[in-house]
Design a protein around this motif. Sequence first.
Motif, PDB file in Angstrom:
ATOM      1  N   UNK A  26       0.864  -1.175   0.000  1.00 25.86           N
ATOM      2  CA  UNK A  26       0.000   0.000   0.000  1.00 25.86           C
ATOM      3  C   UNK A  26       0.905   1.231   0.000  1.00 25.86           C
ATOM      4  N   UNK A  27       0.908   1.969  -1.106  1.00 24.36           N
ATOM      5  CA  UNK A  27       1.812   3.101  -1.249  1.00 24.36           C
ATOM      6  C   UNK A  27       1.340   4.348  -0.509  1.00 24.36           C
ATOM      7  N   UNK A  28       0.213   4.256   0.195  1.00 22.80           N
ATOM      8  CA  UNK A  28      -0.336   5.409   0.903  1.00 22.80           C
ATOM      9  C   UNK A  28      -0.009   5.434   2.393  1.00 22.80           C
ATOM     10  N   UNK A  29       0.530   4.342   2.931  1.00 21.66           N
ATOM     11  CA  UNK A  29       0.600   4.242   4.392  1.00 21.66           C
ATOM     12  C   UNK A  29       1.980   3.834   4.892  1.00 21.66           C
ATOM     13  N   UNK A  30       2.127   3.912   6.208  1.00 19.69           N
ATOM     14  CA  UNK A  30       3.399   3.680   6.874  1.00 19.69           C
ATOM     15  C   UNK A  30       3.808   2.210   6.862  1.00 19.69           C
ATOM     16  N   UNK A  31       5.037   1.958   7.241  1.00 20.62           N
ATOM     17  CA  UNK A  31       5.603   0.616   7.177  1.00 20.62           C
ATOM     18  C   UNK A  31       5.417  -0.154   8.483  1.00 20.62           C
ATOM     19  N   UNK A  32       4.577   0.332   9.375  1.00 19.31           N
ATOM     20  CA  UNK A  32       4.419  -0.324  10.667  1.00 19.31           C
ATOM     21  C   UNK A  32       3.503  -1.534  10.601  1.00 19.31           C
ATOM     22  N   UNK A  33       2.963  -1.845   9.422  1.00 18.96           N
ATOM     23  CA  UNK A  33       2.247  -3.107   9.258  1.00 18.96           C
ATOM     24  C   UNK A  33       2.709  -3.742   7.954  1.00 18.96           C
ATOM     25  N   UNK A  34       2.421  -5.016   7.783  1.00 19.54           N
ATOM     26  CA  UNK A  34       3.054  -5.813   6.725  1.00 19.54           C
ATOM     27  C   UNK A  34       2.844  -5.242   5.336  1.00 19.54           C
ATOM     28  N   UNK A  77       9.014   9.653  10.348  1.00 17.71           N
ATOM     29  CA  UNK A  77       9.611   8.821   9.310  1.00 17.71           C
ATOM     30  C   UNK A  77       8.807   7.536   9.190  1.00 17.71           C
ATOM     31  N   UNK A  78       8.118   7.363   8.072  1.00 18.93           N
ATOM     32  CA  UNK A  78       7.166   6.260   7.915  1.00 18.93           C
ATOM     33  C   UNK A  78       7.840   4.931   7.625  1.00 18.93           C
ATOM     34  N   UNK A  79       9.135   4.943   7.378  1.00 14.28           N
ATOM     35  CA  UNK A  79       9.854   3.681   7.201  1.00 14.28           C
ATOM     36  C   UNK A  79      10.552   3.278   8.499  1.00 14.28           C
ATOM     37  N   UNK A  80      11.215   4.218   9.126  1.00 12.43           N
ATOM     38  CA  UNK A  80      11.912   3.912  10.377  1.00 12.43           C
ATOM     39  C   UNK A  80      10.973   3.982  11.573  1.00 12.43           C
ATOM     40  N   UNK A  81       9.768   4.545  11.389  1.00 18.82           N
ATOM     41  CA  UNK A  81       8.818   4.778  12.481  1.00 18.82           C
ATOM     42  C   UNK A  81       9.534   5.518  13.605  1.00 18.82           C
ATOM     43  N   UNK A  82      10.117   6.660  13.232  1.00 14.42           N
ATOM     44  CA  UNK A  82      10.924   7.445  14.155  1.00 14.42           C
ATOM     45  C   UNK A  82      10.720   8.922  13.832  1.00 14.42           C
ATOM     46  N   UNK A  83      11.079   9.833  14.759  1.00 14.76           N
ATOM     47  CA  UNK A  83      10.931  11.264  14.481  1.00 14.76           C
ATOM     48  C   UNK A  83      11.733  11.688  13.255  1.00 14.76           C
ATOM     49  N   UNK A  84      11.265  12.737  12.602  1.00 21.92           N
ATOM     50  CA  UNK A  84      11.993  13.278  11.461  1.00 21.92           C
ATOM     51  C   UNK A  84      13.305  13.901  11.927  1.00 21.92           C
ATOM     52  N   UNK A  85      14.329  13.725  11.135  1.00 19.74           N
ATOM     53  CA  UNK A  85      15.647  14.256  11.494  1.00 19.74           C
ATOM     54  C   UNK A  85      15.649  15.781  11.403  1.00 19.74           C
ATOM     55  N   UNK A  86      16.290  16.420  12.381  1.00 19.79           N
ATOM     56  CA  UNK A  86      16.439  17.875  12.358  1.00 19.79           C
ATOM     57  C   UNK A  86      17.770  18.209  11.694  1.00 19.79           C
ATOM     58  N   UNK A  87      17.723  18.310  10.375  1.00 21.33           N
ATOM     59  CA  UNK A  87      18.922  18.575   9.578  1.00 21.33           C
ATOM     60  C   UNK A  87      18.759  19.910   8.876  1.00 21.33           C
TER      61      UNK A  87
END
Length: 743
Positions: free
Chosen positions: A376-384, A488-498
């Motif tokens: 599903x290209x619309x959603x996060x990677x926290x499910x299969x 971050x929808x792949x790492x399921x982590x906060x966005x980096x402050x860069x």
Amino acid sequence: MIVFLGVSVMAGALAAGLAIPLAGLGGFVTEKAAVTVQSLPQDLKTEPLAVRSKLVAADGTWIATLYEQNRVPVKLDQISPIMRRAIVAIEDSRYYEHGALDAQGTLRALIRNQTVGSVQQGGSSITQQYVKMSLIEKARTAEERLAATEVSYQRKLAELRYAIAVEKEFSKDEILEKYLNLANFGDGAWGVQAAAQHYFKTTAAKLTLPQAALLAGLVKNPTGYDPTNNLKRAKDRRDLVLRRMRELSLITTKQAADAIKTPVIDRTKMQKVPNGCANSRYPFYCEYVVSKLLDNPALGKTPKERDHYLKTGGLTVQTSIDPRIQAAAQASINEHSRFTDTASAAITVVEPGTGLVKAMVQSKPYGAGRNHTYYNHNVEKSYAGGYGGFQNGSTMKAFVLAAAIQKGLPLNYRINSPQQIDLSGKKFRTCTGWTRDPDYRPQNSTRGGNLTMIDAARYSTNTYFLQLSQRTGLCAPATIAAKLGMYNAQAIAPLDQVVSFTLGVGYVTPLMLSNAYATFAARGKYCRPTVVTAVQDKSRKPIKTPGIGCKQALAPEVADGVNRVLSAVMEPGGTGGRLNFGNWDLAGKTGTIQDNRAVWYAGYTPNLAAAAVVADANLPYTNLMYGHTLDGQDISDPTGSGTAGPLWQTAMRNALKGMPLRRFVPPTTKITRGDVKNLPPVSGLSPEDAANSLRQAGFEVTVADKRVRSSEATGTVAYTDPRTNEGAPQGSLITLYLSRGSN
């Protein structure tokens, strides 16, 4: 023989002869039987019937059916009388005359089995059969299933003990109702209602004589007599039921003859109930809904328990999807892309103020075939099934805008924004300290100049927003983004402050971005994305579900300012100017990531918010400009407005049809002009004295690398940015430009 049987009945051991030849009875001692019987519970503890569940759209229309057993329970008065007579005739003709044990039937079976030396005929009553089916249904392991079906005296005695208890607790009609709802009728149909729907596209209440006879015959051997497996065996069995009914004078000779002439089934009228999300109306959305349900502890202690309950509890799950808006989004996908394209397109539509996900579509169909996908290209990677998003480019500028307005910067705040700037080694404040990029010289892909905040948004000027984020610091926009559901929808982590935060950071999804922008549309009210709005059990009692959850994440007046600035994007000359339509108040932002690996358009009205993305969904990601197609054509110039924008525009234009015209709230004067305080005059001062004066007034200070021509003495302050007469919000970063003299 008669004496022996009499003793056996009294001892409770007769049940063992129902399915075992008489020769085996000699080794079974009465004491062992007594111990077995006495060790059994008095009552039969049955599992709730496994009932199919369904997912429905916001308007109540079907989305998907989920089940382990396709079953729809019905009351006895909802089952045709002819069906009830047929099942009794073939399975237990004296059902209403005997108790838990049919002595005549048992004796008949015992003699038959002993005569041939093997199990040829069962003498179990309907009540005993119900007990056996219940024990099989209750079994969770292979050992339990074996114990429920093994050919032994102990099992038959256990069935008899349970049957006696069942007959004490329930009436004959109640037992028959339970039996007809529990029984397996073959080909995936469990219970008489599902069987009637499956084989004949009718209900249990409307079954005809030949239909009832077929179903009654199936119970003994659901696989062997299944008409889809062996039509002749099914007909022979059905006709046997009809003849038995005639023998018992339940039907006339003519009725039996006419029924025997009737075709067994009409395959064109068979109705297969689709099972699971793969067979759903909206498979990707369905899988996402199921993933959220499996996170709900109200459905069970573990995901495994929740999955079992979801497929057996007869639940009705109300979802957020609006079929009309879903159709509008799908029509846009169909108009602007093809499933054979090398690039993938996806769109999510969210309702501001509720977080309800109204549509979720993508160009790659569900499946394993070529040009299909299970992601599903619309959603996060926290499910299969979640793909995990794409980098989103300049759509992140909206959060820097919000931070600047929240800080009090005016909408006409000017920054000199040349085509390229050198930020190598420049410090940017984060939530935990400072960060810098040792070699960073970003440039614009659009217009630069001495621009206001509105102008910079209209043209998506990179060098402006990078400098703006230096003034706001990275902590404020990152915090706002997090409050609006961005991570971050792949790492399921906060966005980096860069340093490049404002130009895109991490991986985000269309669902995430559309919902964040919906917060601006809702005047700062953030609502978590919601796909499940209500769950009811089979008794129509509500089951606790997270539902809609909202909070004020941004001050309304700050959101009003963001809406005003992003509205300029869709005005003539703006990067989204070609996407404007109708009389709607529209706001939006383009996004293009480095090397054109993904392009975005996210935009909204007070009614709806949507995000569209076109990207290379294969690893490693490649430039969309080279070798990629969309709508069957080579992508020659991938941009947020020109490539993703039309997808967004078509979807939103059609989705908004028939909706009331709503307007953005204009920003207050304070937001427009900013919450500024006067700057102390520092022109002509040394850099050290000027910096001290500004810091004492509550500002931060930096010195520009390049000196400027000025009438002030060389090395002194020529002017500041912002200028003294403009003022600045307290705590702002003030840049000192030093004079190189008038030459």
